[in-house]
Design a protein around this motif. Structure first.
Motif, PDB file in Angstrom:
ATOM      1  N   PHE A 116      36.362  10.555 -34.732  1.00  0.00           N
ATOM      2  CA  PHE A 116      35.412  11.555 -34.247  1.00  0.00           C
ATOM      3  C   PHE A 116      34.324  11.788 -35.295  1.00  0.00           C
ATOM      4  O   PHE A 116      33.142  11.855 -34.961  1.00  0.00           O
ATOM      5  CB  PHE A 116      36.123  12.870 -33.917  1.00  0.00           C
ATOM      6  CG  PHE A 116      35.186  13.920 -33.410  1.00  0.00           C
ATOM      7  CD1 PHE A 116      34.774  13.910 -32.092  1.00  0.00           C
ATOM      8  CD2 PHE A 116      34.712  14.918 -34.246  1.00  0.00           C
ATOM      9  CE1 PHE A 116      33.881  14.875 -31.613  1.00  0.00           C
ATOM     10  CE2 PHE A 116      33.827  15.878 -33.784  1.00  0.00           C
ATOM     11  CZ  PHE A 116      33.420  15.858 -32.460  1.00  0.00           C
ATOM     12  N   LYS A 117      34.706  11.882 -36.557  1.00  0.00           N
ATOM     13  CA  LYS A 117      33.733  12.073 -37.635  1.00  0.00           C
ATOM     14  C   LYS A 117      32.757  10.897 -37.696  1.00  0.00           C
ATOM     15  O   LYS A 117      31.550  11.082 -37.820  1.00  0.00           O
ATOM     16  CB  LYS A 117      34.457  12.237 -38.974  1.00  0.00           C
ATOM     17  CG  LYS A 117      33.553  12.622 -40.107  1.00  0.00           C
ATOM     18  CD  LYS A 117      33.389  11.702 -41.274  1.00  0.00           C
ATOM     19  CE  LYS A 117      34.045  10.415 -41.371  1.00  0.00           C
ATOM     20  NZ  LYS A 117      33.268   9.414 -42.124  1.00  0.00           N
ATOM     21  N   GLU A 118      33.283   9.688 -37.568  1.00  0.00           N
ATOM     22  CA  GLU A 118      32.413   8.511 -37.587  1.00  0.00           C
ATOM     23  C   GLU A 118      31.443   8.519 -36.419  1.00  0.00           C
ATOM     24  O   GLU A 118      30.264   8.193 -36.573  1.00  0.00           O
ATOM     25  CB  GLU A 118      33.242   7.228 -37.553  1.00  0.00           C
ATOM     26  CG  GLU A 118      33.922   6.912 -38.856  1.00  0.00           C
ATOM     27  CD  GLU A 118      34.679   5.606 -38.813  1.00  0.00           C
ATOM     28  OE1 GLU A 118      35.311   5.303 -37.772  1.00  0.00           O
ATOM     29  OE2 GLU A 118      34.630   4.878 -39.820  1.00  0.00           O
ATOM     30  N   LEU A 119      31.929   8.881 -35.231  1.00  0.00           N
ATOM     31  CA  LEU A 119      31.051   8.942 -34.060  1.00  0.00           C
ATOM     32  C   LEU A 119      29.998  10.029 -34.213  1.00  0.00           C
ATOM     33  O   LEU A 119      28.850   9.855 -33.810  1.00  0.00           O
ATOM     34  CB  LEU A 119      31.853   9.191 -32.785  1.00  0.00           C
ATOM     35  CG  LEU A 119      32.572   7.986 -32.230  1.00  0.00           C
ATOM     36  CD1 LEU A 119      33.398   8.380 -31.009  1.00  0.00           C
ATOM     37  CD2 LEU A 119      31.606   6.884 -31.851  1.00  0.00           C
ATOM     38  N   PHE A 120      30.378  11.140 -34.785  1.00  0.00           N
ATOM     39  CA  PHE A 120      29.440  12.239 -34.993  1.00  0.00           C
ATOM     40  C   PHE A 120      28.258  11.775 -35.833  1.00  0.00           C
ATOM     41  O   PHE A 120      27.120  12.155 -35.583  1.00  0.00           O
ATOM     42  CB  PHE A 120      30.149  13.419 -35.674  1.00  0.00           C
ATOM     43  CG  PHE A 120      29.262  14.609 -35.876  1.00  0.00           C
ATOM     44  CD1 PHE A 120      29.062  15.510 -34.845  1.00  0.00           C
ATOM     45  CD2 PHE A 120      28.631  14.828 -37.093  1.00  0.00           C
ATOM     46  CE1 PHE A 120      28.242  16.608 -35.019  1.00  0.00           C
ATOM     47  CE2 PHE A 120      27.810  15.917 -37.278  1.00  0.00           C
ATOM     48  CZ  PHE A 120      27.610  16.818 -36.235  1.00  0.00           C
ATOM     49  N   HIS A 121      28.530  10.920 -36.826  1.00  0.00           N
ATOM     50  CA  HIS A 121      27.473  10.445 -37.722  1.00  0.00           C
ATOM     51  C   HIS A 121      26.812   9.151 -37.252  1.00  0.00           C
ATOM     52  O   HIS A 121      25.839   8.710 -37.851  1.00  0.00           O
ATOM     53  CB  HIS A 121      28.031  10.261 -39.138  1.00  0.00           C
ATOM     54  CG  HIS A 121      28.428  11.541 -39.782  1.00  0.00           C
ATOM     55  ND1 HIS A 121      27.527  12.475 -40.205  1.00  0.00           N
ATOM     56  CD2 HIS A 121      29.650  12.059 -40.059  1.00  0.00           C
ATOM     57  CE1 HIS A 121      28.153  13.517 -40.727  1.00  0.00           C
ATOM     58  NE2 HIS A 121      29.451  13.291 -40.634  1.00  0.00           N
ATOM     59  N   PRO A 124      23.074   7.322 -31.976  1.00  0.00           N
ATOM     60  CA  PRO A 124      23.283   7.076 -30.540  1.00  0.00           C
ATOM     61  C   PRO A 124      22.515   5.823 -30.126  1.00  0.00           C
ATOM     62  O   PRO A 124      21.522   5.459 -30.734  1.00  0.00           O
ATOM     63  CB  PRO A 124      22.721   8.325 -29.869  1.00  0.00           C
ATOM     64  CG  PRO A 124      21.794   8.928 -30.867  1.00  0.00           C
ATOM     65  CD  PRO A 124      22.269   8.501 -32.229  1.00  0.00           C
ATOM     66  N   ALA A 148      28.525   3.803 -31.138  1.00  0.00           N
ATOM     67  CA  ALA A 148      28.736   5.197 -30.765  1.00  0.00           C
ATOM     68  C   ALA A 148      29.775   5.331 -29.653  1.00  0.00           C
ATOM     69  O   ALA A 148      29.803   6.326 -28.926  1.00  0.00           O
ATOM     70  CB  ALA A 148      27.419   5.836 -30.358  1.00  0.00           C
ATOM     71  N   LEU A 185      36.136   7.681 -26.749  1.00  0.00           N
ATOM     72  CA  LEU A 185      35.221   8.623 -27.396  1.00  0.00           C
ATOM     73  C   LEU A 185      33.834   8.014 -27.376  1.00  0.00           C
ATOM     74  O   LEU A 185      33.665   6.823 -27.635  1.00  0.00           O
ATOM     75  CB  LEU A 185      35.633   8.887 -28.838  1.00  0.00           C
ATOM     76  CG  LEU A 185      37.001   9.482 -29.109  1.00  0.00           C
ATOM     77  CD1 LEU A 185      37.206   9.641 -30.616  1.00  0.00           C
ATOM     78  CD2 LEU A 185      37.163  10.801 -28.420  1.00  0.00           C
ATOM     79  N   TYR A 186      32.871   8.829 -27.078  1.00  0.00           N
ATOM     80  CA  TYR A 186      31.497   8.322 -27.097  1.00  0.00           C
ATOM     81  C   TYR A 186      30.536   9.427 -27.487  1.00  0.00           C
ATOM     82  O   TYR A 186      30.818  10.608 -27.313  1.00  0.00           O
ATOM     83  CB  TYR A 186      31.092   7.730 -25.747  1.00  0.00           C
ATOM     84  CG  TYR A 186      31.073   8.751 -24.615  1.00  0.00           C
ATOM     85  CD1 TYR A 186      29.903   9.425 -24.270  1.00  0.00           C
ATOM     86  CD2 TYR A 186      32.235   9.035 -23.894  1.00  0.00           C
ATOM     87  CE1 TYR A 186      29.888  10.353 -23.260  1.00  0.00           C
ATOM     88  CE2 TYR A 186      32.228   9.964 -22.880  1.00  0.00           C
ATOM     89  CZ  TYR A 186      31.056  10.620 -22.559  1.00  0.00           C
ATOM     90  OH  TYR A 186      31.051  11.559 -21.560  1.00  0.00           O
ATOM     91  N   LYS A 187      29.427   9.012 -28.047  1.00  0.00           N
ATOM     92  CA  LYS A 187      28.358   9.936 -28.425  1.00  0.00           C
ATOM     93  C   LYS A 187      27.198   9.696 -27.479  1.00  0.00           C
ATOM     94  O   LYS A 187      26.714   8.587 -27.361  1.00  0.00           O
ATOM     95  CB  LYS A 187      27.925   9.674 -29.866  1.00  0.00           C
ATOM     96  CG  LYS A 187      26.842  10.606 -30.341  1.00  0.00           C
ATOM     97  CD  LYS A 187      26.527  10.337 -31.797  1.00  0.00           C
ATOM     98  CE  LYS A 187      25.507  11.318 -32.310  1.00  0.00           C
ATOM     99  NZ  LYS A 187      25.260  11.111 -33.742  1.00  0.00           N
ATOM    100  N   SER A 188      26.828  10.759 -26.787  1.00  0.00           N
ATOM    101  CA  SER A 188      25.723  10.582 -25.826  1.00  0.00           C
ATOM    102  C   SER A 188      24.416  11.060 -26.398  1.00  0.00           C
ATOM    103  O   SER A 188      24.334  11.661 -27.415  1.00  0.00           O
ATOM    104  CB  SER A 188      26.024  11.338 -24.547  1.00  0.00           C
ATOM    105  OG  SER A 188      26.261  12.692 -24.799  1.00  0.00           O
TER     106      SER A 188
END
Length: 188
Positions: A116-121, A124, A148, A185-188
């Protein structure tokens, strides 16, 4: 580079006499006292960085176990980056090895938090609209996730533990974490 290595070894272990000899104290601090400030501060900063990334692990383990684990990890795994948010990639495995008997889910939970931390950073990436996607898909098309997006598989149910309310002090039951789980998990 040798001086940096001596500084790091002095901060996480016993103070290196050759290093202390080249340090100049400041104010009322002797050189040895100045090095001692780092010896106390380094584990505290690393613990703080791990606590920010692995909040759910901290909640599951409790203050005493988590903080002691952080200090032990910091002494054995020095930071390799100037950015504290990069610290702790192997912490989930460390936690699993340390707490496997009474918290077998902790490694999976830590891996979820690190991901989650890696995706946050992560930056996108642009996706395709459904219309453009349907035009782009061919009979042998392969879906490749960008940086992402993470498809994850766990040996334990950890999403509920991760989302568990901080005020929920009720003890965990095996049914709270037993069983495999998958997540996207994905970052939109």
């Amino acid at each position: 580079e040798l001086l940096q290595k001596k500084f790091t070894s002095s901060a996480i272990g016993e103070a290196d006499g050759d290093f202390v000899a080249v340090v100049k104290g400041g104010g009322k601090l002797s050189a040895a006292d100045a090095v001692e400030v780092y010896r106390g501060g380094y584990p505290a900063r690393m613990t703080e960085a791990l606590g920010e990334t692995f909040e759910a692990c901290w909640r599951m383990l409790g203050d005493e176990d988590f903080i002691e684990a952080c200090k032990t990890y910091a002494r054995s795994v020095p930071s390799k980056s100037h950015n504290l948010s990069d610290y702790g990639s192997s912490f989930p495995e460390f936690l699993l090895n340390r707490f496997r008997s009474h918290a077998p889910f902790i490694g999976d939970l830590g891996y979820l938090e690190w991901s989650f931390k890696e995706l946050f950073h992560a930056a996108p990436h642009a996706g395709l609209t459904p219309k453009n996607l349907s035009v782009a898909v061919k009979s042998r098309s392969v879906l490749i996730f960008g940086s992402a997006v993470k498809l994850m598989s766990f040996n334990h149910k950890v999403h509920g533990l991760w989302k568990r309310d901080r005020s929920n002090a009720s003890p965990l039951n095996r049914s709270d974490w037993e069983g495999r789980e998958q997540a996207l998990l994905y970052k939109s």
